[in-house]
Design an enzyme around this catalytic site. Structure first.
Site, short mmCIF file in Angstrom:
data_model
loop_
_atom_site.label_atom_id
_atom_site.label_comp_id
_atom_site.label_asym_id
_atom_site.label_seq_id
_atom_site.Cartn_x
_atom_site.Cartn_y
_atom_site.Cartn_z
N CYS A 26 0.81 -1.22 0.00
CA CYS A 26 0.00 0.00 0.00
C CYS A 26 0.84 1.27 0.00
CB CYS A 26 -0.96 -0.01 1.19
SG CYS A 26 -2.39 -1.09 0.95
N ASP A 76 -8.68 -3.07 -5.14
CA ASP A 76 -7.39 -2.74 -4.55
C ASP A 76 -6.33 -3.69 -5.09
OD1 ASP A 76 -5.35 -1.74 -2.82
OD2 ASP A 76 -6.91 -1.22 -1.36
N ASP A 99 -11.77 -3.74 2.50
CA ASP A 99 -12.57 -2.56 2.18
C ASP A 99 -14.07 -2.83 2.34
OD1 ASP A 99 -10.42 -0.94 1.64
OD2 ASP A 99 -10.44 -1.29 -0.51
N HIS A 148 -8.69 -10.47 -14.80
CA HIS A 148 -8.09 -9.93 -16.02
C HIS A 148 -6.59 -9.85 -15.82
CE1 HIS A 148 -7.95 -7.88 -19.82
NE2 HIS A 148 -7.27 -6.87 -19.29
N THR A 149 -5.83 -10.13 -16.89
CA THR A 149 -4.37 -10.09 -16.83
C THR A 149 -3.82 -9.21 -17.94
OG1 THR A 149 -4.21 -12.06 -18.24
CG2 THR A 149 -4.21 -12.42 -15.87
N ASP A 237 -10.61 1.49 7.51
CA ASP A 237 -9.46 0.63 7.76
C ASP A 237 -8.19 1.46 7.57
OD1 ASP A 237 -9.41 0.77 5.00
OD2 ASP A 237 -9.27 -1.38 4.67
#
Length: 359
Positions: A26, A76, A99, A148-149, A237
């Protein structure tokens, strides 16, 4: 060229996953000041069913379907924060699922978000990352239904999560009230620890890293339990903006001031303050600390504790506002949920301007 794989920790050429990223976890988030500029003037469409949008800097958006059900939606993802591929997947997924819990919801479905430099991270390691994410989703009773890549220069993994909540049982940034006690459910300092790993100050088998991984892979499901019982209506959070950044956002959204007692802050390991003294501080934490000067009155609090409060957490704990009459019930619930901490670190007070005062 062979793959040196110790539990998926290393990739082609013996490179560590964390060595493939310019910043980790993060701490890779865009800073709050830049983010405010990026979203300036972008307003959500007028829709009475939209209960929570971007206006309050909350953890997820909430859209009411009917009188009893609302969708909680979030996404995220980030670069590797540890070298073990399975643990990286677990941490990234736990962070994304958080989240939904932070809004008082329960995750329902998730989509994998995968961006990888395939010439440096082989399919076997990517598979292990996804297995880690699947393990976290399974623990949350959340179905992974696709993803998805794409190819990129740095490895990135996370999830887009859809959850459900009762429209009248939500937790948001904008409901903190004067007199509420501030309760934190995980210790601080994982950003410092993982930076120590990246810089070689901490080994893969070090106990302090194990504590940090345990914290980052612990679900924040207590948020849903607290909301469903009507015990908490305000909270967030604590992730990339640190305790100071996320608490400041809540103060702004609620129009209140917060007082925090630095002596009550839980720390993931006593070595954290020593690492800070050695200069082991991630760039995201330094950015948070600079921004904190706008919203925080530090008093006599020394630099290591200031850094700890601004530390960019990955998959950090919940910071909830609890009315004093409900604190006993909340503490009992947190014990039942086996949260890693249940620390009363301060309170909400009346103020002429939103700010944080640290004692």
């Amino acid at each position: 060229m062979a793959m040196n794989d110790t539990k998926g920790a290393k990739v082609w050429g013996g490179e560590r996953l964390t060595a493939l990223a310019s910043c980790a976890g993060c701490a890779a988030k865009v800073g709050q000041a830049a983010l405010r500029e990026i979203v300036r003037g972008l307003h959500a469409p007028v829709d009475r069913r939209l209960l929570v949008s971007t206006d309050t800097a909350d953890d997820a958006g909430v859209y009411r379907l009917d009188a009893r059900t609302a969708l909680v939606q979030t996404i995220d993802f980030f670069t590797p924060i540890v070298d073990d591929a399975f643990d990286f997947g677990r941490i990234a997924a736990t962070n994304a699922l958080s989240d939904a819990y932070a809004m008082g919801g329960r995750p329902l479905t998730a989509l994998n978000v995968v961006a990888m430099p395939l010439e440096r991270v082989p399919p076997a390691v990517i598979n292990r990352i996804l297995r880690g994410g699947a393990a976290a989703a399974k623990a949350a009773n959340c179905a992974v239904i696709g993803g998805h890549t794409i190819k990129t220069s740095e490895p990135i993994y996370g999830m887009a999560v859809t959850g459900i909540a009762h429209p009248k049982r939500l937790i948001t940034n904008a409901r903190a009230r004067v007199g509420d006690l501030l309760v934190l459910t995980k210790p601080l300092g994982v950003g410092i620890v993982t930076t120590g790993l990246k810089r070689g100050l901490i080994g893969a088998g070090d106990g302090v890293l194990r504590k940090a991984v345990r914290s980052m892979t612990t679900l924040n499901s207590a948020g849903a339990a607290l909301a469903e019982r009507g015990l908490v209506v305000a909270g967030t959070d604590v992730t990339g903006f640190g305790l100071t950044g996320h608490l400041a956002s809540m103060c702004r959204a609620s129009g209140v001031e917060a007082e925090v007692s630095a002596a009550t802050l839980p720390v993931v390991d006593r070595r954290v303050l020593g690492l800070i003294a050695e200069g082991c501080v991630p760039g995201g934490t330094r950015t948070n600390l600079q921004l904190a000067e706008e919203a925080v009155e530090w008093g006599r609090v020394e630099e290591p504790l200031r850094v700890l409060m601004a530390d960019a957490q990955t998959s950090g704990g919940l910071l909830v506002c609890v009315a004093p009459r409900r604190i006993t019930a909340v503490m009992q619930m947190l014990r039942m949920q086996k949260t890693l901490a249940a620390a009363v670190i301060g309170r909400i007070v009346r103020s002429g301007r939103p700010r944080i005062v640290v004692r």
